[in-house]
Design a protein around this motif. Structure first.
Motif, mmCIF file in Angstrom:
data_model
loop_
_atom_site.group_PDB
_atom_site.id
_atom_site.type_symbol
_atom_site.label_atom_id
_atom_site.label_comp_id
_atom_site.label_asym_id
_atom_site.label_seq_id
_atom_site.Cartn_x
_atom_site.Cartn_y
_atom_site.Cartn_z
ATOM 1 N N GLN A 6 -5.476 20.899 56.912
ATOM 2 C CA GLN A 6 -6.688 21.232 55.674
ATOM 3 C C GLN A 6 -7.737 20.879 56.398
ATOM 4 N N PRO A 9 -11.870 19.070 51.720
ATOM 5 C CA PRO A 9 -12.557 19.196 50.762
ATOM 6 C C PRO A 9 -13.493 19.991 50.277
ATOM 7 N N GLU A 13 -13.998 20.721 45.470
ATOM 8 C CA GLU A 13 -12.494 19.592 44.683
ATOM 9 C C GLU A 13 -13.000 18.062 45.317
ATOM 10 N N ILE A 25 -0.440 12.872 44.337
ATOM 11 C CA ILE A 25 -0.613 13.319 45.833
ATOM 12 C C ILE A 25 0.429 11.636 46.998
ATOM 13 N N VAL A 39 3.210 27.060 49.808
ATOM 14 C CA VAL A 39 1.450 26.144 49.573
ATOM 15 C C VAL A 39 1.441 27.438 48.470
ATOM 16 N N PHE A 79 -8.923 24.220 42.612
ATOM 17 C CA PHE A 79 -8.806 23.117 43.468
ATOM 18 C C PHE A 79 -7.421 22.920 43.942
ATOM 19 N N LEU A 80 -5.730 23.363 43.812
ATOM 20 C CA LEU A 80 -4.860 23.834 43.969
ATOM 21 C C LEU A 80 -4.798 24.924 44.631
ATOM 22 N N GLN A 81 -5.733 25.590 44.979
ATOM 23 C CA GLN A 81 -5.046 26.851 45.762
ATOM 24 C C GLN A 81 -5.153 26.462 47.293
ATOM 25 N N LYS A 83 -3.370 24.895 48.819
ATOM 26 C CA LYS A 83 -2.853 22.952 49.120
ATOM 27 C C LYS A 83 -1.698 22.644 49.419
ATOM 28 N N VAL A 85 2.146 22.434 48.741
ATOM 29 C CA VAL A 85 3.520 21.524 47.608
ATOM 30 C C VAL A 85 4.569 21.543 48.345
ATOM 31 N N LEU A 104 2.034 17.986 45.085
ATOM 32 C CA LEU A 104 1.150 17.969 46.180
ATOM 33 C C LEU A 104 1.123 16.879 47.543
ATOM 34 N N VAL A 107 -2.495 15.665 52.850
ATOM 35 C CA VAL A 107 -2.213 16.583 54.453
ATOM 36 C C VAL A 107 -3.032 15.422 55.421
#
Length: 108
Positions: A6, A9, A13, A25, A39, A79-81, A83, A85, A104, A107
């Motif tokens: 990914q 950030p 983030e 995490i 995701v 922030f979570l979009q 990511k 999971v 989370l 990555v």
């Protein structure tokens, strides 16, 4: 075991991460056998729910604030979009699947 990649950030983030240095995490190989991976497609912190896209389901899977680790429940913005999971899923009273125990995935 696959490695998820990914982009770095964004500044917002990084600010969220700085506020919660001990966020839940976990490395994928240390998780407690989650049933599914996916995701985060969307997250609305004000309303307290979001959706996860996962190949294990025909559509998106909803999750609520209470299904997140306690230190992630107040996350606002995007922030979570996007990511990665890991989560378990249960069938809701309406017959649709709902994500639980959302974590989370770290990555590398």
């Amino acid at each position: 075991q696959g490695i998820l990649v990914q982009a770095s950030p964004s500044p917002s983030e990084r600010a969220c991460l700085a506020q919660s240095a001990d966020m839940s995490i976990m490395p994928a190989n240390q998780m407690a056998s989650p049933s599914y991976g996916g995701v985060v497609k969307s997250w609305n912190g004000l309303k307290g729910f979001g959706f996860i896209t996962s190949d294990g389901f025909g559509g998106d899977v909803m999750f609520s604030k209470k299904d997140l680790a306690e230190d992630l429940r107040e996350v606002q913005g995007k922030f979570l979009q996007g990511k990665a999971v890991a989560f378990d899923a249960v069938e809701g009273v309406d017959g649709r699947m709902k994500a639980t125990a959302v974590q989370l995935v770290m990555v590398e």
